[in-house]
Design an enzyme around this catalytic site. Structure first.
Site, PDB file in Angstrom:
ATOM      1  N   SER A  14      76.489 -69.951  38.559  1.00 11.57           N
ATOM      2  CA  SER A  14      76.956 -70.757  37.428  1.00 11.57           C
ATOM      3  C   SER A  14      76.266 -72.106  37.378  1.00 11.57           C
ATOM      4  CB  SER A  14      78.471 -70.984  37.555  1.00 11.57           C
ATOM      5  OG  SER A  14      78.929 -71.922  36.607  1.00 11.57           O
ATOM      6  N   LYS A  29      80.960 -70.978  43.708  1.00 17.92           N
ATOM      7  CA  LYS A  29      79.711 -70.314  43.333  1.00 17.92           C
ATOM      8  C   LYS A  29      78.552 -70.775  44.226  1.00 17.92           C
ATOM      9  CE  LYS A  29      80.875 -67.492  40.088  1.00 17.92           C
ATOM     10  NZ  LYS A  29      80.674 -66.025  40.243  1.00 17.92           N
ATOM     11  N   TYR A  34      85.719 -74.091  41.284  1.00 21.70           N
ATOM     12  CA  TYR A  34      84.925 -72.979  40.768  1.00 21.70           C
ATOM     13  C   TYR A  34      83.442 -73.190  41.075  1.00 21.70           C
ATOM     14  CZ  TYR A  34      82.297 -70.150  37.458  1.00 21.70           C
ATOM     15  OH  TYR A  34      81.386 -69.303  36.891  1.00 21.70           O
TER      16      TYR A  34
END
Length: 319
Positions: A117, A145, A141
């Site tokens: 991402s 990643k 998040y």
């Protein structure tokens, strides 16, 4: 060759699966349907319902279908929500990836394309993000990643895993009339739901340091993204050189305000968006160069902003 697509019943994963099958590559789907949809799965593609956290199930799937490589799309993908649910995010994205890699090692599967991402960059201090831009994730998040990328690197050193990580930017549009973005947090489905319900769409923040005060992002069409997964898998299968990471970015930024204008033009619905506070973890601007992916992974921006909005609206309107 047969590739396992984790999260293959989701919006992005379903496009990846169809891109593989259309290019003559066998695919198998593993998905727990927590955010995916069984209706997105082609009838002729094998489907195993379950979680990547279930290492025994993953191992059985890899062996039963004689899997060649894995496209790892499954995960918890909501940056803003991850700020409130960090442990859940790490369990799905880090522990889940650990379980997947462990099962791959046990099964002797040595190829993986990882769904990473743009969130790994946080708020970059540069106009154009490249793969070498410093990583400074600003949400659990994004951190999860980046950890996933580290896990692939370390497993490559330790076990000879061949891998690449594709850093996604804002993925929109639709390549098929029966597959569309159902995320409760992404901009396009939020706007469409509001318009269909007769409500005003919401903009999260108009006070960012950008030309119109709204967030600036790369918006890329999901069908273009899916084709680059096929190209990455082919390079890994052929033993060709491949970079550890690629940005799938357009090089051009589009603001949320510009998206709203395109929405009005495509749908023919006049509206004025409601302004809400910023979402936690949202950086003001992320725009990336896709030069490396264009060189190696058939990365081409084949769709305009209008194409992205119209294809997404057409698919959503058939529901």
């Amino acid at each position: 060759m047969t590739w396992l697509v984790t999260g293959g019943a989701g919006y992005i994963g379903a496009h990846v699966v169809r891109a593989f099958t259309e290019q003559g590559i066998n695919a198998v789907i593993l998905d727990d349907l927590s955010s995916g949809h069984e209706s997105f799965i082609p009838r002729d593609v094998p489907f195993v319902q379950g979680s990547i956290l279930d290492r025994d199930l993953v191992l059985d799937t890899l062996r039963r279908f004689d899997i060649t490589g894995v496209v790892h799309v499954a995960g918890f993908k909501y940056a803003g929500v991850s700020v409130q649910r960090p442990l859940h995010t790490y369990a799905q994205n880090v522990t889940g990836t650990l379980a997947l890699l462990g099962a791959m090692e046990d099964a002797g599967v040595t190829r993986i394309v990882f769904s990473s991402s743009a969130a790994v960059y946080g708020t970059p201090d540069t106009d154009i993000v490249t793969e070498e831009t410093p990583k400074n994730p600003q949400s659990p998040y994004g951190e999860s990643k980046l950890i996933g990328e580290w896990l692939l690197h370390d497993q490559g050193v330790a076990q000879g895993l061949t891998h690449t990580s594709l850093r996604y930017f804002n993925v929109v549009g639709s390549g098929y009339p029966d597959v569309y973005d159902t995320s409760p947090h992404n901009l396009f489905p939020l706007v469409f739901d509001a318009l269909i319900d007769g409500r005003s769409p919401r903009i999260n923040g108009t006070d960012y340091p950008t030309p119109d005060g709204t967030c600036v992002r790369d918006y890329v069409h999901v069908a273009d993204l899916a084709l680059s997964h096929v190209a990455a898998a082919r390079r890994l299968d052929a033993g060709e050189s491949i970079e550890p990471v690629y940005n799938l970015g357009s090089g051009d930024g589009v603001s949320v305000g510009e998206i709203m204008t395109a929405m009005r033009e495509v749908t023919g619905i006049e509206f004025e968006p409601e302004v809400a506070p910023r979402r936690p973890g949202d950086p003001a601007r992320i725009v990336a160069s896709g030069e490396l992916a264009a060189r190696d992974l058939n990365w081409v921006m084949r769709h305009t902003l209008s194409d992205m909005v119209s294809s997404a609206w057409s698919a959503r309107s058939t529901v």
